[in-house]
Design an enzyme around this catalytic site. Sequence first.
Site, PDB file in Angstrom:
ATOM      1  N   CYS A 185       7.729 -21.340  27.417  1.00 52.61           N
ATOM      2  CA  CYS A 185       7.057 -21.413  26.119  1.00 52.61           C
ATOM      3  C   CYS A 185       6.517 -22.809  25.855  1.00 52.61           C
ATOM      4  O   CYS A 185       5.484 -22.981  25.199  1.00 52.61           O
ATOM      5  CB  CYS A 185       8.001 -20.987  25.003  1.00 52.61           C
ATOM      6  SG  CYS A 185       9.504 -21.990  24.860  1.00 52.61           S
TER       7      CYS A 185
ATOM      8  N   HIS B 280      12.672 -22.895  20.901  1.00 52.02           N
ATOM      9  CA  HIS B 280      11.433 -22.212  21.278  1.00 52.02           C
ATOM     10  C   HIS B 280      10.229 -23.020  20.801  1.00 52.02           C
ATOM     11  O   HIS B 280      10.248 -23.618  19.727  1.00 52.02           O
ATOM     12  CB  HIS B 280      11.404 -20.815  20.652  1.00 52.02           C
ATOM     13  CG  HIS B 280      10.171 -20.031  20.963  1.00 52.02           C
ATOM     14  ND1 HIS B 280       9.825 -19.634  22.239  1.00 52.02           N
ATOM     15  CD2 HIS B 280       9.179 -19.567  20.150  1.00 52.02           C
ATOM     16  CE1 HIS B 280       8.699 -18.959  22.205  1.00 52.02           C
ATOM     17  NE2 HIS B 280       8.280 -18.906  20.949  1.00 52.02           N
TER      18      HIS B 280
END
EC number: 3.4.19.12
Length: 540
Positions: free
Chosen positions: A94, A341
Amino acid sequence: MVVSLSFPEETGGENLPSAPLEDSSKFFEEVFGDMVFARSFPEADPALSSPDAPELHQDEAQVVEELTTNGKHSLSWESPQGPGCGLQNTGNSCYLNAALQCLTHTPPLADYMLSQEHSQTCCSPEGCKMCAMEAHVTQSLLHSHSGDVMKPSQILTSAFHKHQQEDAHEFLMFTLETMHESCLQVHRQSDPTPQDTSPIHDIFGGWWRSQIKCLHCQGTSHTFDPFLDVPLDISSAQSVNQALWDTGKSEELLGENAYYCGRCRQKMPASKTLHVHIAPKVLLLVLKRFSAFTGNKLDRKVSYPEFLDLKPYLSEPTGGPLPYALYAVLVHDGATSNSGHYFCCVKAGHGKWYKMDDTKVTRCDVTSVLNENAYVLFYVQQTDLKQVSIDMPEGRVHEVLDPKYQLKKSRRKKRKKQCHCTDDAGEACENREKRAKKETSLGEGKVPQEVNHEKAGQKHGNTKLVPQEQNHQRAGQNLRNTEVELDLPVDAIVIHQPRSTANWGTDAPDKENQPWHNGDRLLTSQGLMSPGQLCSQGGR
């Protein structure tokens, strides 16, 4: 006059140690080389040696001319584009997906990629990072449809990604560096003449100026260094504007940290400032959220404007505003640097905002974008306020960017709160106040009230830019309190040579306080001097 010399490994009988690197050094190694600009100064009266000395300004003008790039890259989208497609997460990727999306939606970089200019001249497209990025941007923006998902090329990711969570900012810097090197390699294959620039440098590169001023004789020395990004200390800042202003505050060098003055021939109290000298076309602001010791995150709210005027933070803030528009925000959602994230919000070529979260591409508004806990902010310089990349009318942009307007507006509101009269149209002040509250404004665009614009004879707007990777600082290092080891002569103008490429992303103390490096060059009022000569002036 431009002086280009090459110093041996040892000069003046001393083997000079190397200082720690700044985090953008590797990128600039082939871009700039080692340069020093100055002219032969006549012996000056100490009282006349100041930043405003005419002789010094003549040299600074020459420095600006030499350092300013002549790139042809547009700062806005040549043709409005929609958002790029989503990116597949190949396993803890990510961080690189978010960084690639921000680069894909960088207007001048995207336009250059879509022109196919690099691939048309590249002799080694296999493994070329620039060709891979060109293909990535072209596929994402031109040959995809709503809902499409791409897998990032291994050419872009394999050298960095090891299927574990990494720092998105580190990957961003690594990618820009490898793209720059690809551009230089293409030039070498077609032209043996040394090439010192690239589209990457032209778009993202800027320069900052360090100034040390002896508080006894007022003698001043200047050092110029390149930067690619601007880390900001947010530990005590409520907004990006405040962080920019705080990092530009003058620092006193006293006691053990005192500065060796070449004119006074001894260590003397001095002031030190570091601020933007040449502004980049694309400004990357990195909010220092992660602890260098534990990796823990400083998860506090720091506001940032949609439109930023960089002029107050320049070394010479003259002329009109220097407006920048926000076009991307890279966000980390998590508690530590090695967990959580990454995603980003980007502004597409047609002016609409989108949240890019791996494969998901969803529409969002600017209000939600400005409420994110940003990690890296991407701003593009606006030379034409009517360009499509700015949604606000031209008049409102000037209002938002002008700190004086914001201050006047605040004072008007205070006066209206104390007034109960009506205007010629019969509208009560109370109603006018309610109407004024509906106006959109950027409060963080104000200059902090405690700032004295003309303090101690120094111009306002000094910004201390320390291009350093926050996650790689040495334990206990304080960039504002490093020991003074360098003996700069008075009225020196120095442009640092980039250091070794071996330690990309390592710590970066203030270079003007570090020992001279082999290859750094300088011309002073006493003429051309080598690093060994500088160190033998009595300061050792």
